[in-house]
Scaffold this active site. Sequence first.
Site, PDB file in Angstrom:
ATOM      1  CB  ALA A 292     -38.429  28.144 -10.638  1.00  0.00           C
TER       2      ALA A 292
ATOM      3  CD  GLU B 272     -44.276  33.231 -13.717  1.00  0.00           C
ATOM      4  OE1 GLU B 272     -45.432  32.708 -14.476  1.00  0.00           O
ATOM      5  OE2 GLU B 272     -44.063  34.462 -13.369  1.00  0.00           O
TER       6      GLU B 272
ATOM      7  CB  SER C  40     -46.650  26.914  -8.165  1.00  0.00           C
ATOM      8  OG  SER C  40     -45.835  26.085  -7.649  1.00  0.00           O
TER       9      SER C  40
ATOM     10  CB  CYS D 104     -38.219  19.935 -11.100  1.00  0.00           C
ATOM     11  SG  CYS D 104     -39.246  21.823 -10.176  1.00  0.00           S
TER      12      CYS D 104
ATOM     13  CD  GLU E 115     -46.912  25.950  -4.069  1.00  0.00           C
ATOM     14  OE1 GLU E 115     -46.679  27.141  -3.418  1.00  0.00           O
ATOM     15  OE2 GLU E 115     -46.327  25.809  -5.517  1.00  0.00           O
TER      16      GLU E 115
END
Length: 413
Positions: free
Chosen positions: A249, A252, A254, A362, A371
């Site tokens: 997680a 993928e 991001s 999340c 990011e």
Amino acid sequence: MTSPLSPLDRQAVEEIAEFPMPRDSACPFDPPPALRQRDADEPVSKVRLWDGSTHWLVTRYEDQRALYGDQRLSVDTTRAGFPYLNEAFREVAAKTPPSFLNMDDPDHARIRRMVTAPFAIKRIEALRPAIQRMTDELIDKMLAGPKPVDLVEALALPLPSLVICELLGVPYDDHDFFQSNSKVGLRRDVTPEAVRAASGALFQYLDRQLDRKIAEPADDMLSELGARFQAGDLTRQEAVMLGQLLLGAGHETSANMIALGVLAFLEHPDQLAIVRDTDDPKVLASAADEMLRYLTVVHNGQRRLALEDLEVGGQLVRAGEGVIIPGATGNWDAGLFPEPEKLDVTRDARRHMAFGFGIHQCLGQPLARLELQVVYGTLFRRIPELRLAAELEKIPFKDDGIVYGVYELPVTW
């Protein structure tokens, strides 16, 4: 045992719209037109899944937010009647222990609190210089290499992979292995056998890494999981599965948001200019949240199962019935986000639900936001002439994926 459907009942089921609904290739950033129409006409309605089962589709923001916080709904995929994404998910749920993503409280809360601290906002913000350095190094490599370049392979995928490897404490040299196995389960048409093989390979890999960290602990999350296992807070299987979940997680979603967001900016040069010409962290934070709202890459709907009867938007959802929550419609709710089809990085989009809401929201959202802020704020400033190296119609979108994005993004400058 379920009774056979009568001819009239069978016809009624067949007339129910299928979900997920196809996107319009001419508007690749928009939610599917039929889904938006359903939101306008019937915000709580039945849809039919791949296996012929019917479940409730809930499209309005306020209804979705309420459901996310409702303890009468379960994420436990082992329960009969759960609205599985595909056959592979159903088969895996029947034969493997659930990850903490598919646990209800109190088990979910017990495990989640063990991995919450590393994702605290202050600790994630402290990573900004390192993420900035990684981003600049990847862009340096792009600039020194040939053109055009696939932005997915050059930046969008390696950056979050580097970051999660650093946080978790696994060697980035193994990225080809874990990236290739992580992506297996992200296609809707994947077979159960392929998912079991890929998941098994990842489990064995993380199991070996856990042994390494128990023997030589370091300042990373896998070492912390090893310590939790040794202290009896986690079983070995729980520790390994947590590491496996964080590894997959952590890169993928991001990676897909980075690449798809860059493409959306390239198609909206006025919004790109705002991001390119600012060094204001508040503007970049707003841009990241607006892009998360606008794209909502987890596009097949969050899935739940009703444990008790409950009312949603005037409809009675009975115990044992499935509920699907498509975030794209909630994030395009005009009552909360005026002109939702318009990408506007100056709007306040902080109430979007791209990361879900409630107890299952999340865990890695502070990291994902950081990011995006760094990449969007760096790429266009450093390469102001960045442009697509292919026509938009030729870009391969992940319409068949669990996470929306692009398989490749050829760019030049």
